[in-house]
Scaffold this motif. Structure first.
Motif, short mmCIF file in Angstrom:
data_model
loop_
_atom_site.label_atom_id
_atom_site.label_comp_id
_atom_site.label_asym_id
_atom_site.label_seq_id
_atom_site.Cartn_x
_atom_site.Cartn_y
_atom_site.Cartn_z
N ALA A 233 -4.19 -6.63 -5.94
CA ALA A 233 -5.20 -5.57 -5.84
C ALA A 233 -5.36 -5.09 -4.40
N ILE A 236 -3.17 -2.05 -2.94
CA ILE A 236 -3.36 -0.68 -3.41
C ILE A 236 -4.11 0.12 -2.34
N ASP A 238 -5.97 3.36 -1.47
CA ASP A 238 -6.64 4.56 -1.99
C ASP A 238 -7.97 4.73 -1.25
N ASN A 244 -9.79 6.12 -8.27
CA ASN A 244 -10.81 5.10 -8.54
C ASN A 244 -10.87 4.68 -10.01
N ILE A 247 -8.17 2.02 -10.32
CA ILE A 247 -8.38 0.80 -9.54
C ILE A 247 -9.58 0.01 -10.05
N LYS A 251 -10.75 -4.11 -10.11
CA LYS A 251 -12.00 -4.60 -9.54
C LYS A 251 -12.83 -5.36 -10.57
N LEU A 283 0.76 1.24 -13.64
CA LEU A 283 0.76 1.85 -12.31
C LEU A 283 1.96 2.75 -12.08
#
Length: 328
Positions: A233, A236, A238, A244, A247, A251, A283
């Protein structure tokens, strides 16, 4: 100071990069980095740089060639930057001093960026000074203006000022044709020292003027642990939240793992492992996403920045930014 080479197969320049391990302890138990001050953050915030990069109609990117190697270290301090070398195993070992700021040292970024700041402080041209102060992230420049001719002048003058301090700008990329522009290029905007660690990063196609995501992400499908999920994680990139909604999946998985109080190397429950594998496999579709770089629009009479927040316990502090326009 130990060092080794890292070969980057797909790098456009400097495929073989030397890594100096200034964190390695000496016989005293202390490393060179233990004895150095890191220095304060003196450059602009990455999020701010990227947001401003989307505000101007005409933009340009460039980077400083071998930035750290352009800054000399006080000769009195060079004994701290000694390395051992020989061309062949049969040759006697020789000792060398590194005379310039060295990548891998705790103070390297501050020392180099402070030299840039000094050039800006001494510059009499307010546009150039602003560009150096606000539009650099370490050695990467992302700047722009709503006038193409003015932007070219800023770039030309900025290059001259930096050259006077032995910081040559190279690899120019523009979103319009001009004498400095190259052919169609893709620029990675995973800026800064840690950009090589980002397996999913933000990029920019200059001629179509679109942002995109490039990924070589591989989170693994065997022995999935809390450590592997956190490591994946964190790769990544961004910073301005364009993906968001994607992602957030990672999270929430991490949040679930912390609630379970698992150890770092414990195998995660099956349902979480399946969710992680599904996330990793999804992804690759991000490569197909194209996002307009320029957000201000043309012929608008009013600009608004709307910020939405979600108080959900599952998605804590998730921000979605949107710019709305009103035309005549």
């Amino acid at each position: 100071m130990p060092h080794h080479g890292v070969y980057r197969e797909h790098a456009t320049t400097s495929r073989l990069r030397v890594v100096f391990e200034a964190n390695t302890p000496s016989s005293s138990g202390k490393s060179l980095n233990d004895l150095q001050y890191v220095g304060p953050a003196i450059q602009g915030d990455l999020i701010g740089i990227l947001l401003r990069f989307r505000e101007c109609r005409y933009v340009a990117c460039a980077d400083i060639e071998k930035m750290y190697r352009q800054v000399s270290v006080d000769p009195k301090q060079r004994d701290l930057q000694m390395i051992l070398w020989r061309d062949n195993p049969s040759d006697p070992i020789q000792t060398y001093h590194l005379n310039t700021v060295t990548y891998g040292e705790a103070s390297a970024a501050f020392l180099s960026c402070r030299c840039l700041k000094q050039l800006a402080n001494e510059c009499n041209d307010p546009d150039v000074a602003r560009t150096i102060h606000n539009d650099f992230y370490v050695d990467d420049m992302c700047t722009g203006d709503d006038s193409a001719s003015k932007l070219l002048k800023i770039c030309h003058d900025t290059a001259n000022v930096l050259q006077s301090g032995c910081f040559p700008l190279r690899k120019w990329i523009f979103n319009f044709d001009n004498d400095l522009s190259r052919s169609e290029m893709a620029k990675e905007l995973s800026l800064g020292e840690d950009s090589q660690c980002k397996t999913l990063g933000l990029g920019w196609y200059n001629l179509s003027d679109e942002l995109y995501f490039h990924t070589k992400f591989s989170g693994g499908t065997e022995d999935i642990t809390k450590r592997k999920i956190l490591s994946g994680a964190s790769q990544i990139f961004d910073p301005i939240g364009l993906i968001n909604p994607v992602i957030t999946t990672a999270k929430t998985l991490l949040q679930s793992l912390y609630l379970l109080k698992l150890g770092w190397d414990e195998i995660v429950p099956l349902n979480i492992a399946q969710s992680w594998i599904s996330f990793v496999n999804s992804l690759s579709s991000l490569n197909e996403i194209r996002i307009p770089r320029y957000v201000m629009g043309c012929n608008n009479t009013r600009k608004e920045l709307n910020i939405f927040t979600d108080a959900s316990q599952m998605i804590n502090k998730l921000f979605v930014w949107e710019v709305a326009y009103r035309t005549p």
